[in-house]
Motif scaffolding. Structure first.
Motif, mmCIF file in Angstrom:
data_model
loop_
_atom_site.group_PDB
_atom_site.id
_atom_site.type_symbol
_atom_site.label_atom_id
_atom_site.label_comp_id
_atom_site.label_asym_id
_atom_site.label_seq_id
_atom_site.Cartn_x
_atom_site.Cartn_y
_atom_site.Cartn_z
ATOM 1 N N LEU A 30 0.837 -1.206 0.000
ATOM 2 C CA LEU A 30 0.000 0.000 0.000
ATOM 3 C C LEU A 30 0.871 1.255 0.000
ATOM 4 C CD1 LEU A 30 -3.003 0.729 0.069
ATOM 5 C CD2 LEU A 30 -2.853 0.883 2.531
ATOM 6 N N SER A 31 1.952 1.214 0.779
ATOM 7 C CA SER A 31 2.814 2.403 0.835
ATOM 8 C C SER A 31 3.505 2.629 -0.507
ATOM 9 C CB SER A 31 3.835 2.278 1.961
ATOM 10 O OG SER A 31 4.746 1.252 1.679
ATOM 11 N N MET A 32 3.824 1.531 -1.216
ATOM 12 C CA MET A 32 4.457 1.684 -2.536
ATOM 13 C C MET A 32 3.500 2.422 -3.486
ATOM 14 S SD MET A 32 7.404 0.483 -2.169
ATOM 15 C CE MET A 32 7.971 0.666 -3.826
ATOM 16 N N ILE A 33 2.240 2.031 -3.435
ATOM 17 C CA ILE A 33 1.242 2.704 -4.282
ATOM 18 C C ILE A 33 1.124 4.172 -3.851
ATOM 19 C CG2 ILE A 33 -1.199 2.747 -4.957
ATOM 20 C CD1 ILE A 33 -1.194 -0.315 -4.481
ATOM 21 N N GLY A 34 1.116 4.376 -2.516
ATOM 22 C CA GLY A 34 1.031 5.737 -1.977
ATOM 23 C C GLY A 34 2.234 6.579 -2.365
ATOM 24 N N ILE A 35 3.414 5.951 -2.379
ATOM 25 C CA ILE A 35 4.634 6.685 -2.753
ATOM 26 C C ILE A 35 4.551 7.091 -4.222
ATOM 27 C CG2 ILE A 35 7.120 6.382 -3.179
ATOM 28 C CD1 ILE A 35 7.144 4.692 -0.548
ATOM 29 N N TYR A 36 4.054 6.171 -5.054
ATOM 30 C CA TYR A 36 3.907 6.502 -6.482
ATOM 31 C C TYR A 36 2.932 7.663 -6.660
ATOM 32 C CZ TYR A 36 1.984 6.452 -11.131
ATOM 33 O OH TYR A 36 1.530 6.852 -12.349
ATOM 34 N N ARG A 37 1.787 7.556 -5.960
ATOM 35 C CA ARG A 37 0.796 8.647 -6.052
ATOM 36 C C ARG A 37 1.413 9.965 -5.560
ATOM 37 N NH1 ARG A 37 -3.072 7.602 -9.577
ATOM 38 N NH2 ARG A 37 -4.097 5.618 -9.158
ATOM 39 N N GLY A 38 2.192 9.859 -4.502
ATOM 40 C CA GLY A 38 2.844 11.039 -3.953
ATOM 41 C C GLY A 38 3.833 11.634 -4.941
ATOM 42 N N LEU A 39 4.533 10.735 -5.643
ATOM 43 C CA LEU A 39 5.517 11.166 -6.632
ATOM 44 C C LEU A 39 4.838 11.969 -7.746
ATOM 45 C CD1 LEU A 39 8.548 10.245 -6.694
ATOM 46 C CD2 LEU A 39 7.905 8.727 -8.546
ATOM 47 N N VAL A 40 3.734 11.422 -8.230
ATOM 48 C CA VAL A 40 2.983 12.098 -9.301
ATOM 49 C C VAL A 40 2.397 13.409 -8.770
ATOM 50 C CG1 VAL A 40 0.974 11.912 -10.841
ATOM 51 C CG2 VAL A 40 2.472 9.937 -10.487
ATOM 52 N N ASP A 41 1.839 13.309 -7.552
ATOM 53 C CA ASP A 41 1.229 14.481 -6.939
ATOM 54 C C ASP A 41 2.257 15.596 -6.749
ATOM 55 O OD1 ASP A 41 -1.473 14.770 -6.295
ATOM 56 O OD2 ASP A 41 -0.948 15.123 -4.186
ATOM 57 N N ASP A 42 3.437 15.195 -6.245
ATOM 58 C CA ASP A 42 4.510 16.166 -6.034
ATOM 59 C C ASP A 42 4.917 16.824 -7.349
ATOM 60 O OD1 ASP A 42 4.514 15.633 -3.404
ATOM 61 O OD2 ASP A 42 6.391 14.499 -3.363
ATOM 62 N N ALA A 43 5.056 15.968 -8.378
ATOM 63 C CA ALA A 43 5.490 16.472 -9.681
ATOM 64 C C ALA A 43 4.475 17.465 -10.231
ATOM 65 C CB ALA A 43 5.674 15.309 -10.643
ATOM 66 N N LEU A 44 3.199 17.203 -9.985
ATOM 67 C CA LEU A 44 2.155 18.045 -10.554
ATOM 68 C C LEU A 44 1.857 19.279 -9.687
ATOM 69 C CD1 LEU A 44 -0.287 15.326 -11.922
ATOM 70 C CD2 LEU A 44 1.410 16.655 -13.176
ATOM 71 N N THR A 45 2.224 19.208 -8.420
ATOM 72 C CA THR A 45 1.946 20.338 -7.516
ATOM 73 C C THR A 45 2.558 21.628 -8.058
ATOM 74 O OG1 THR A 45 1.858 18.906 -5.608
ATOM 75 C CG2 THR A 45 2.319 21.220 -5.169
ATOM 76 N N ARG A 255 9.973 6.462 -15.094
ATOM 77 C CA ARG A 255 10.830 5.364 -14.620
ATOM 78 C C ARG A 255 10.495 4.987 -13.184
ATOM 79 N NH1 ARG A 255 16.897 6.048 -17.034
ATOM 80 N NH2 ARG A 255 16.313 5.601 -19.158
ATOM 81 N N ALA A 256 10.268 6.019 -12.396
ATOM 82 C CA ALA A 256 9.908 5.759 -10.997
ATOM 83 C C ALA A 256 8.591 4.985 -10.946
ATOM 84 C CB ALA A 256 9.783 7.067 -10.247
ATOM 85 N N ARG A 257 7.664 5.368 -11.832
ATOM 86 C CA ARG A 257 6.361 4.690 -11.878
ATOM 87 C C ARG A 257 6.542 3.221 -12.220
ATOM 88 N NH1 ARG A 257 2.656 3.463 -15.786
ATOM 89 N NH2 ARG A 257 3.974 4.336 -17.410
ATOM 90 N N LYS A 258 7.374 2.949 -13.256
ATOM 91 C CA LYS A 258 7.598 1.560 -13.673
ATOM 92 C C LYS A 258 8.300 0.773 -12.564
ATOM 93 C CE LYS A 258 7.742 2.274 -18.648
ATOM 94 N NZ LYS A 258 8.616 2.617 -19.771
ATOM 95 N N GLN A 259 9.283 1.426 -11.962
ATOM 96 C CA GLN A 259 10.049 0.772 -10.901
ATOM 97 C C GLN A 259 9.126 0.387 -9.740
ATOM 98 O OE1 GLN A 259 13.263 0.215 -11.086
ATOM 99 N NE2 GLN A 259 14.245 0.316 -9.091
ATOM 100 N N ILE A 260 8.317 1.374 -9.329
ATOM 101 C CA ILE A 260 7.418 1.128 -8.202
ATOM 102 C C ILE A 260 6.337 0.123 -8.593
ATOM 103 C CG2 ILE A 260 5.650 2.228 -6.737
ATOM 104 C CD1 ILE A 260 7.478 4.709 -6.679
ATOM 105 N N GLY A 261 5.848 0.230 -9.831
ATOM 106 C CA GLY A 261 4.831 -0.704 -10.324
ATOM 107 C C GLY A 261 5.340 -2.129 -10.297
ATOM 108 N N LEU A 262 6.572 -2.313 -10.778
ATOM 109 C CA LEU A 262 7.167 -3.652 -10.816
ATOM 110 C C LEU A 262 7.378 -4.175 -9.396
ATOM 111 C CD1 LEU A 262 8.302 -5.839 -12.713
ATOM 112 C CD2 LEU A 262 10.531 -4.782 -12.457
#
Lengths: 377, 233
Positions: A30-45, A255-262
């Motif tokens: 769950l935290s991995m998914i949250g980290i990915y969402r956070g990554l995208v959220d941070d990038a878009l903020t 890349r971070a998305r793919k890494q975290i997804g995998l």
């Protein structure tokens, strides 16, 4: 009579301990998914903060976040004159590392023009920048306080306001200052460097350069039309807000998305294997009881139900514990962890399917147990 | 001793059971015929591997015979290559099992261990509990209704196991070494109890045993030797 429940109740400590172990694993998923969402959220903020419709950058670049971009400081006036543009603001972006109380501090400086788009949002304490020089608005993530002075380069900035949740795609908290201050911080040479330049006969370059211009467009005009108008200038490139967001999510965090997804997929497979082994072991522990149940006339569906219910209960409790754990500790992660209800529900669904599939091994074992094995010593 | 009514509850004719084929073939039972009537308590004696448990398993509809004919309480369950389907239900309704080590479900208390059989048979929970309580009282372990098997003595556990075996009013009770885990005194109590049940409930009790102390509790004793049944009245 629910046999699965009775069995769990009888071995509650052991079952909860197993669930707790599983919850740690599911919490990580769950935290991995949250980290990915956070990554995208941070990038878009950072991209969403100026509330821009159009990003104007240096021609041939995908700036200012995916690539470096430098355009003349007066570009904002040119853009503001285009029909349909209601407001425009020049902006600078720069990663800075400084020291505060002897500790290294990484931050992302955003320079903007007072009274134009691009300034700080989500100010939770203090005020916005009111003077053209030496004031800054910092994010809470920096750990600074209002009224405090922060030394950046050769200049000391007074923190006049604090924002919340404003970070760059790398996770560094934002620090807003005026465009002029940021230009000085980014482009102006130190006096010794200026002297060296003059000594070798070179003229110091102009500091009146910006990384991008953001523009807001009238609601009656499609941003794409203005983008096409801007692209006619040879030295400028332009992209809509949607294109900028897509660029960030697809290139900067891809890349971070793919890494975290995998990694998440691997963790789910590991969870499935662990659940399968636990269910198998739990069934192995009950061979005599299952044989007795079969012997006294329990139908296969009762036996299968018992195995599956325990597997699902383990998954649900494990997921519940895991979610509770992550919700409570997410703020202590170095990067933002964004837990969205739909992600939680999707993961819960996946865990349910994993539990059902994982229980197949236990069900197969249970069905193969010979009732005759209940007889004899 | 009981009188012998006309129709037997257990009727086996020329039952044989073998495992494997060719050189690895083992004949567990050979041409066994047996009739057990309501109210009878029958003992099956014999050394280990003689076929006692196999015979019990065939009567209990757990193992399919290789040949012969078998009938339980009026239902033909096996006729050479044919075997009645849904023997699970027949087992649930007509056969009660008592094991050497009671085999109570460790996660259920005494009351639940008895009522689980009724629950499986679809009896409503309140009626199942009432019946379970009656049986536990009848077997003098009513005060232990909330105790889990781990907290019962050997004798108490075996009584609860007997209560479970009787829950559905089965006409046939199969007991595998029912007194092996008990001392002489308790073994005698359990056997007298089984005899009482056979008489009062018009049931047939078939018990495999090695326990010489209880031989005099049987109406008839059969010896199983090399898969064959030898009468010893």
């Amino acid at each position: 009579m629910n046999l699965a429940y009775r069995d769990i109740k009888h071995n509650l400590g052991r079952f909860l301990l197993t669930c707790f172990g599983l919850s740690l694993l599911l919490g990580v998923v769950l935290s991995m998914i949250g980290i990915y969402r956070g990554l995208v959220d941070d990038a878009l903020t950072l991209v969403r903060a100026p509330n821009a419709d159009i990003w104007v950058v240096e021609t041939g670049t995908l700036g200012p976040f995916a690539e470096a971009s430098r355009i003349p400081g007066n570009t904002r006036e040119d853009i503001a004159r285009i029909a349909g543009v209601t407001a425009a603001g020049a902006m600078n972006f720069q990663s800075v590392q400084t020291q505060r109380h002897g500790q290294e501090l990484r931050l992302y400086v955003v320079g903007y023009e007072l009274g134009h788009p691009g300034g700080p949002i989500n100010i939770v304490e203090g005020r916005n920048i009111g003077r053209d020089r030496y004031e800054a608005v910092a994010d809470l993530g920096l750990g600074v306080k209002t009224g405090e002075t922060l030394q950046l380069g050769r200049t000391a900035f007074k923190i006049v306001g604090l924002t919340e949740g404003m970070v760059a795609s790398g996770g560094d908290p934002l620090l807003y200052m005026t465009l002029r201050d940021s230009q000085q911080l980014q482009f102006e040479l130190s006096p010794s460097a200026v002297r060296k330049e003059r000594a070798r006969g070179a003229r110091p370059g102009s500091a009146d350069t910006v990384n991008a211009v953001v523009a807001q467009v009238s609601a009656n005009i499609a941003p794409e039309t203005v983008v096409q108008d801007i692209k006619r200038w040879k030295h400028l490139a332009a992209m809509s807000q949607v294109e900028q967001e897509t660029l960030l999510t697809q290139s900067v965090v891809d890349r971070a998305r793919k890494q975290i997804g995998l990694f998440t997929a691997i963790l789910l497979v590991v969870s499935a294997v662990i659940i399968a082994l636990i269910v198998y072991t739990m069934t192995m522990d009950k061979i005599r009881e299952i044989a007795t149940l079969k012997l006294i006339g329990a139908p296969d569906r009762t036996i299968i139900g018992m195995v599956i219910q325990q597997s699902v209960a383990m998954g649900v409790i494990g997921f519940g514990f895991g979610a509770l754990l992550i919700v409570n500790i997410k703020d202590y992660f170095p990067r933002r962890v964004v837990l969205q209800p739909e992600d939680g529900l999707a993961l819960a669904g996946v865990i349910l399917i994993v539990c059902l599939l994982s229980s197949a091994l236990g069900v197969r074992l249970a069905l193969k147990i010979d009732p005759a094995s209940a007889m004899g010593g | 001793m009981t009188t012998t009514p006309q129709s037997p509850l257990i009727e086996l004719k020329h039952i044989s059971k073998h495992y494997g084929e060719g050189e690895t073939r083992v004949d567990a039972l050979r041409d066994v015929s047996l009739e057990v009537y309501p109210g009878q308590v029958i003992g099956l004696l014999g050394p280990s591997g003689s076929g006692k448990t196999t015979l019990l398993n065939i009567i209990g509809c757990i193992v399919e015979a290789s040949s012969g004919w078998a009938k339980l309480d009026g239902d033909v369950i096996y006729d050479n290559a044919w075997m009645k389907s849904d023997l699970r239900r027949l087992r649930l309704d007509k056969v009660g099992f008592i094991f050497q080590f009671h085999n109570l479900l460790p996660f259920l208390n005494s009351m639940e261990n008895v009522s689980v059989v009724l629950d499986l048979a679809g009896v409503p929970a309140d009626r199942a509990k009432q019946r379970a309580q009656e049986l536990l009282e009848y077997l003098e372990v009513g005060h232990r209704r909330d105790a889990y098997p781990a907290h019962l003595s050997g004798g108490e556990a075996q009584r609860v196991a007997i209560a479970r075996a009787l829950a559905n009013n089965p006409r046939i009770i199969l007991a595998d070494e029912p007194t092996a885990a008990l001392d002489s005194e308790r073994a005698l109590i359990v056997m007298k109890l089984l005899r009482k049940l056979a008489v009062e409930q018009d049931a047939a009790v078939l018990a495999v045993t090695h326990d010489e102390k209880i031989y005099d509790q049987f109406d008839r004793i059969f010896h199983v030797r090399d898969g064959q049944l030898v009468t010893e009245d």
